[in-house]
Design a protein around this motif. Structure first.
Motif, PDB file in Angstrom:
ATOM      1  N   CYS A  56       0.753  -1.263   0.217  1.00  0.00           N
ATOM      2  CA  CYS A  56       0.207  -0.036   0.177  1.00  0.00           C
ATOM      3  C   CYS A  56       0.543   1.295  -0.193  1.00  0.00           C
ATOM      4  O   CYS A  56       0.301   2.708   0.109  1.00  0.00           O
ATOM      5  CB  CYS A  56      -1.088   0.307   1.254  1.00  0.00           C
ATOM      6  N   ASP A  57       2.471   0.979  -0.032  1.00  0.00           N
ATOM      7  CA  ASP A  57       3.120   2.059  -0.421  1.00  0.00           C
ATOM      8  C   ASP A  57       2.774   3.324  -1.466  1.00  0.00           C
ATOM      9  O   ASP A  57       2.420   2.290  -2.622  1.00  0.00           O
ATOM     10  CB  ASP A  57       4.720   2.195   0.113  1.00  0.00           C
ATOM     11  N   TYR A  68       1.937  -3.899   7.874  1.00  0.00           N
ATOM     12  CA  TYR A  68       2.402  -3.227   6.850  1.00  0.00           C
ATOM     13  C   TYR A  68       3.118  -4.096   6.374  1.00  0.00           C
ATOM     14  O   TYR A  68       4.279  -4.607   6.694  1.00  0.00           O
ATOM     15  CB  TYR A  68       3.083  -1.759   6.513  1.00  0.00           C
ATOM     16  N   LEU A  69       3.209  -4.907   4.509  1.00  0.00           N
ATOM     17  CA  LEU A  69       4.065  -5.498   3.893  1.00  0.00           C
ATOM     18  C   LEU A  69       4.271  -4.713   2.715  1.00  0.00           C
ATOM     19  O   LEU A  69       3.513  -3.817   2.443  1.00  0.00           O
ATOM     20  CB  LEU A  69       3.922  -7.036   3.257  1.00  0.00           C
ATOM     21  N   PHE A  70       5.400  -4.451   2.167  1.00  0.00           N
ATOM     22  CA  PHE A  70       6.156  -3.739   1.027  1.00  0.00           C
ATOM     23  C   PHE A  70       7.119  -4.304   0.406  1.00  0.00           C
ATOM     24  O   PHE A  70       8.321  -5.320   0.764  1.00  0.00           O
ATOM     25  CB  PHE A  70       6.712  -2.195   1.167  1.00  0.00           C
ATOM     26  N   LYS A 110       7.163   4.862   1.077  1.00  0.00           N
ATOM     27  CA  LYS A 110       6.829   5.903   1.760  1.00  0.00           C
ATOM     28  C   LYS A 110       5.288   5.832   0.809  1.00  0.00           C
ATOM     29  O   LYS A 110       4.725   5.497   0.482  1.00  0.00           O
ATOM     30  CB  LYS A 110       7.058   7.380   0.329  1.00  0.00           C
ATOM     31  N   PHE A 111       4.609   6.419   2.315  1.00  0.00           N
ATOM     32  CA  PHE A 111       2.912   6.125   2.263  1.00  0.00           C
ATOM     33  C   PHE A 111       2.512   7.180   1.873  1.00  0.00           C
ATOM     34  O   PHE A 111       3.045   8.424   2.458  1.00  0.00           O
ATOM     35  CB  PHE A 111       3.015   5.636   3.006  1.00  0.00           C
ATOM     36  N   ILE A 126      -2.687   7.044   5.543  1.00  0.00           N
ATOM     37  CA  ILE A 126      -2.590   5.295   5.912  1.00  0.00           C
ATOM     38  C   ILE A 126      -0.884   5.628   6.625  1.00  0.00           C
ATOM     39  O   ILE A 126      -0.384   4.257   6.962  1.00  0.00           O
ATOM     40  CB  ILE A 126      -2.999   4.164   5.083  1.00  0.00           C
ATOM     41  N   GLN A 127      -0.701   6.900   6.858  1.00  0.00           N
ATOM     42  CA  GLN A 127       1.475   6.043   7.617  1.00  0.00           C
ATOM     43  C   GLN A 127       1.382   5.709   8.797  1.00  0.00           C
ATOM     44  O   GLN A 127       0.356   4.932   9.498  1.00  0.00           O
ATOM     45  CB  GLN A 127       0.830   7.970   7.917  1.00  0.00           C
TER      46      GLN A 127
END
Length: 218
Positions: free
Chosen positions: A37-38, A67-69, A101-102, A106-107
């Motif tokens: 979701c970044d 979070y996964l990125f 970076k988000f 949703i940071q």
């Protein structure tokens, strides 16, 4: 929070199941998982509307937020198949981690896990399963990108690791190709229709951010 619910009755969809099916969600043992979701991967309109509202509910209800990125474009060397298949051969040091970076809405908060991954399945080669088990998580509500790639494969990984998994189908993109779009299809296109049918048959449940909001109000 005084009004935090101890459990939610979430309306879900499962193929060939009761159309009025609800499942019990215990926030204390549920993780809200944001997959890719970044800004490098996300559809910003979906982030600012559906994902943002669903994340707010998950936080307020007391779910564990994770979070996964995509930390890298491949797994390393010049013969890395992931790098090649995406036409990224020109990249050097493709193993080098990226800092995600988000969107501000949703940071991640300081106490929320942000886990790098290098595969479509976020359980493959990461600490995700270990992290969730240390918090006694048995249910995952997943959102993110995309329905035909990392979100879908991570949900399969969740199922294989014995988690009950709910995909929020309005918190991902359609990922239709030009020749799979069909306005008469109930999902707007054949790619989304097929992926959801496979998911709802063999992997888990789907729901929506609206249904999550309704569950939080009951």
């Amino acid at each position: 929070m005084e009004n935090t619910p101890t459990e939610l009755e979430l309306s879900v969809r499962k193929y060939n199941a009761d159309p009025e099916l609800n499942i019990r969600i215990v926030p204390e043992t549920t993780a809200f998982l944001l997959v890719d979701c970044d800004k490098s991967s996300a559809d910003n309109q979906i982030v600012e509307n559906q994902i943002h509202s669903a994340l707010k509910i998950a936080r307020e209800s007391g779910m564990k937020i994770v979070y996964l990125f995509n930390a890298i474009h491949g797994v390393g060397g010049s013969n890395d198949v992931t790098t090649k298949i995406h036409g990224l051969d020109y990249l050097k040091n493709s193993w080098k981690p990226l800092i995600p970076k988000f969107n501000q809405l949703i940071q991640p908060l300081e106490n929320e896990a942000v886990i790098p991954k290098s595969h479509k399945d976020g359980f493959n080669g990461t600490v995700l399963d270990y992290y969730l088990k240390t918090w006694n998580i048995d249910t995952i509500i997943a959102a993110g990108f995309s329905i035909k790639s990392c979100l879908f494969h991570t949900c399969i990984g969740a199922r294989h690791n014995n988690y009950r998994v709910v995909m929020l189908r309005d918190c991902t993109n359609s990922s239709e190709f030009p020749d799979t779009v069909d306005t008469e299809n109930p999902e707007g296109g054949w790619l989304r229709f097929v992926f959801l049918r496979i998911y709802e048959t063999d992997i888990g449940y789907t729901s929506t951010s609206t249904d999550l909001m309704k569950a939080s109000l009951n």
